[in-house]
Enzyme design. Sequence first.
Site, mmCIF file in Angstrom:
data_model
loop_
_atom_site.group_PDB
_atom_site.id
_atom_site.type_symbol
_atom_site.label_atom_id
_atom_site.label_comp_id
_atom_site.label_asym_id
_atom_site.label_seq_id
_atom_site.Cartn_x
_atom_site.Cartn_y
_atom_site.Cartn_z
ATOM 1 N N THR B 91 -13.865 1.820 45.253
ATOM 2 C CA THR B 91 -14.322 2.863 46.161
ATOM 3 C C THR B 91 -15.233 3.880 45.490
ATOM 4 O OG1 THR B 91 -12.252 3.932 45.658
ATOM 5 C CG2 THR B 91 -12.388 2.806 47.748
ATOM 6 N N THR B 167 -8.985 0.513 41.663
ATOM 7 C CA THR B 167 -7.803 1.009 40.944
ATOM 8 C C THR B 167 -6.651 0.001 40.888
ATOM 9 O OG1 THR B 167 -7.042 2.076 42.961
ATOM 10 C CG2 THR B 167 -8.245 3.436 41.404
ATOM 11 N N ASP B 168 -6.624 -0.985 41.806
ATOM 12 C CA ASP B 168 -5.462 -1.883 41.872
ATOM 13 C C ASP B 168 -5.159 -2.547 40.528
ATOM 14 O OD1 ASP B 168 -5.120 -1.267 44.484
ATOM 15 O OD2 ASP B 168 -5.138 -3.345 45.214
ATOM 16 N N LYS B 246 -0.397 1.998 37.335
ATOM 17 C CA LYS B 246 -0.651 2.611 38.642
ATOM 18 C C LYS B 246 0.684 2.688 39.366
ATOM 19 C CE LYS B 246 -3.343 2.165 42.914
ATOM 20 N NZ LYS B 246 -4.202 1.331 43.762
#
Lengths: 473, 435
Positions: B91, B167-168, B246
Site C-alpha cells: 500500500t 506488510t504481510d 507482525k
Amino acid sequence: MQLDYKKLGFKSGLEIHQQLETHKLFCNCPSIVHDKNPDIKFERKLRTSAGESGKIDQAAKYESKKQKTFLYEACSTSSCLVEYDEEPPTQVNQEALEIVLQAALLLNATPVDEVRVMRKTVIDGSNVSGFQRTMLIATDGYIETSKGKVTVDSICLEEESARKIETKPNYTKFRLDRLGVPLIEVATDASIKDPEHCQEVASILGMILRSTNKVKRGIGTIRQDVNVSIKGHPRVEIKGFQDLKSIPKIIEFEVKREIKESKNKVDSHVRKANSNLTTSYLRPMPGAARMYPETDVQPILLTKQFIKQIKIPELITEKAIKLEKKYKLSPTLAQELVNNELFIILTKQFKKLQPTFIAKTILEMPKEISKRFNLPKENLKPYHFESVLEALNENKINESAVLQILADAANNKKIDFKKYKKVDSSQIELEIKKLVESNKNVSPNGLMGLIMKNYRGKVDGKKAMELINKYHK
Amino acid sequence: MLILKANLTVNNKVKLTTKDSKVFEGIVLPDTNSKKVVLKLDSGYNIGILISNIKEVKILSKPKKNITKKKTTAKINKKLPTISILHTGGTIASEVDYETGAVIAKFTPEELLSKFPELKTVCNINSSLIGNMFSEDMRFSHYNKLLTAIQKEIKKGADGIIITHGTDTLAYTSAALAFALEGLNTPILLVGAQRSSDRGSSDAFLNLLGACQYLSNSNFSEVGICMHESSDDKSCLILSPTKTKKFHSSRRDAFQSVNAEPIARVFSDGKYENISKLHSTESKLTVKPFKENIKVGILKAHPNMFAKEITNYSTGFNGLIIEGTGLGHLPVNETDKETKENSKILRAIKSLSKSIPVFMTTQTTFGRVNMNVYSSGRKLKEIEISGDYNDMLTETAFIKMSWVLSNYPKSKVNELMNQNLRGEISKRSSKKEFL
C-alpha cells in the site's frame, strides 16, 4: 429595506443532516454522542491526497496548509479501532441503510441500483482517517410546500464527524464519541424561493425524517446548511444554524451583505452562521475532487425485492390528523402526541376523563411546573401521571388538584391524596356563606384568595367563584 | 443493446436515461461490466446502474488523448546523501489508476517527491520498481531479484537503500535479506504501511520519512525494518530483520520486537536514539541467494493431532520447522487408550527426522525452546529434533533453514541452525523483551 428576492435572482437550496438512532455506520459501537471519561489518547497529522481525477481538492489544500497536530481522545465504551483508523470498516449498518431508504421513499425519491461507498476528503482533523465515508442512496425526490414543489436532489447516508473539544494555535483536540454515528443527508435543488420558504422546507424535511421514528432527538442531532446565491454573486454555503427560526433572518442579512460586496471578486465559499444572525468566512467550497472510492467496503446492490420490503412509515402529520379526529384534540396537541404511547395507555385506562385533559396533564403540566415552581420536571415518571389521573377518574380529587399533586411529585414529596381530598360541595357552600358574611368589605377576588388559602386543590376555582358571587351582594 | 454498451466506454462522459425516465450524467468508470455501468456523477459520488435498467445512452464527451504531463526532474543536492528506493508492492506507494482501474505504483523520484515533499530536505532520491505485488504472493525468486537490484544500487554508490514492501510478509523478506547479504556495509531498511497512502492519515508518510532520516543520519549499516512505534504519528522504530513479527492485522504499530529490543527510535523531527548496539562489519559483501526449488514446511502442533500431518512432509520436502507448544512440544505421549495416535506421531517424526532436518520453535512466540524439562521435549530431543535452547521466531527459522539448505551441504544444517548468524538467536533472555 424590503428585498425583492425574485428580482435579485435569489436561489437557495437546503442540506439537512440528521443523526440516526442506531449503532455506528461502519462498526458495532453504540452511538453515544456525548460519552464521558475518555480513556484513550493519541496524536496524528493529516496530509492531502489527490482524488480520482488526480486533483487535490481546494478545501483540503486550505486545511493542509495549516500543518496542525491533532489530539484525539476516545472512550472505549463508544469507539473501537475503526474510529482510530487502526482497522478497516465493517460492512454498512443495515438498519441505517433501511432508515435512509424509508426516508427516501417518503421523499418520493428513487433509490440507486447500486450504492458505492465514497471517501470525502476532510483534513481539518474531524475525521481521524482524513476522509468522511458517504454514499448516495436515492435521487430525484420532491416535497410539497405552500409555494409549490421543491425537488430533493439527493439522499445520502454518511458518517458523523468527531466533536471538537479545544483549538490552540498548534493543535486541535477532538473527542471520538460522535465519530461514525450514521447521518442522513437530504439536499434540495436551488428552487427555494425566499428566506421564509427556506424555513418551511427545513421544517417539512425535519418532520419527514422524524416520521421514521428512528432519528436522534435533541440539540445538535439535526443540522441545516443553506446554499444561497443572488445574480452576479458566487454561491455561498452557510453552516451552523442554531434553530429553524433563525434561518430567514440569517439569509436576509447574508443577501444584504452580498449586495454590498463588490461583484465577482470572491470564489464560492462556506460561511458560518453567527449567534447575532450574521455570517463569517469559514473555508473554500469543496468540490467533486474531494471524493474517491472507499475500496474497503463492497458496493451494495439494492434489488427491487429488497426495496419492496422496506416499510414506508406514516408521516407525523398524517398520524396527527388521525389523533386530532379520534380524541378531539387541538392540532398543536395532536402533533406533539404523535408516537406518545403513554397518552394512548392513559386514555384507554381512564375513560371518564377528557383526552384533552390527559394530553395537557402529560405534556403541558410538566412545562408549567418547571416554569412556575422552578421544579425539575424530569422527576415526573409515568406512574405519577397514572396515579394522579386515577384519583381524578375515581372522583377522589378535583381537576385543579392535578397540577399541585404533580408539583409535589416533581419536588420529590410523597403524593398525599388526602391533602387534596375533594370537599363536599354543601360544606363548601356553607363555608363560603360564612366567610362572605364576616368579610363584607372584601371584594370577590379578595374572598377568593381567602377561600383558596384553605381549600386550594380541594375545590374547583370556578365553582368557588360562582358561590362567592351568589352570596356577595 | 450493443450500441448502448459501446457508448459506455470507460472515461466517456455520458447522459444516461433509465427505463423509469431518471437521468444521470457522469463519467464511465472502469468497474463497469456487462451487467452494470459505474458512473462518477458531477457531485463526485459514484453509483452503479444496471444495464438492464437503461433505456438510452448519449455520449457528451470523449476523453482527451495523450495528455502530456509536465515533467519535472528532481534536483540533486550534493550535500545530502543519496538513497535508493526499491518498490516491491504494498500500500505504501500504490494508487488506484482511475483511467484503467488497476492499482499502479507511482514511483519515479519526481512522483515520490511530489507525494512526500519533505524528503527533499533529507536526502536525494533514486527509485526503481522491482515489482508490484501482494507480499503474500512472494516466492524465493523474488528475493533473488531483490538481491540483484540491491547489489546494483550498492555498486552505483547508494548511501542507503529503502525497500517498500507489503506488510504481510515484510518480516520474512527482512530475514531473507539479512541472511543472504553477508558482510553488508550499506544500510537497508524495509518500510511498509498499514493504512493506504491515498488517505490523509496514512502511516506511510512518517515511516518513509523516518527511514530516510535514520539512513541519512546514523551509522547503521545492516538490514532493518522501519515502522510506527505506536498509534501516534510521533516516532518510528528501527527493528531487527530477524527478530520482528507482525502482531496485528491492521494497527500501525503492528511490528514489534520478539526476544530482543528494537535497534533504534526515530522521531518525526529526524532526531533518533539507538537502543541496542549496532554491529558493523569491515568484510566484503558476499551475496548468498536462495535456491528457488528448496521446500521447507511449517507445522503447528495442536491438540488431537494425527500422524498423517507429519508423514505429509516425508516426500518432496527438504526440511521442516515445527512450531511446538510451550517449551517445544508435540503430542508424543501415550498415556491411555485415547492417546494411541500419539505413539504413531512419535514414530512418524522419528522417521522424518532421519531423512530431513527438523527444527523446533515455539508457538508462544516469546520465550525460548527447552526440550529438557518435560518428557515430550526429551523424547523429541532423543530422536534428534534440533533447536534446543533457541529463541528464534518460526518465520525466521523457516527463512534461515531455506537459506542454509540453499547454500550449504545438508550435513551442516543442524549446526548452522543452532548457531547465531545474524542476531536471530540471542544468548540471554532479558526481562525487557516482552510485550
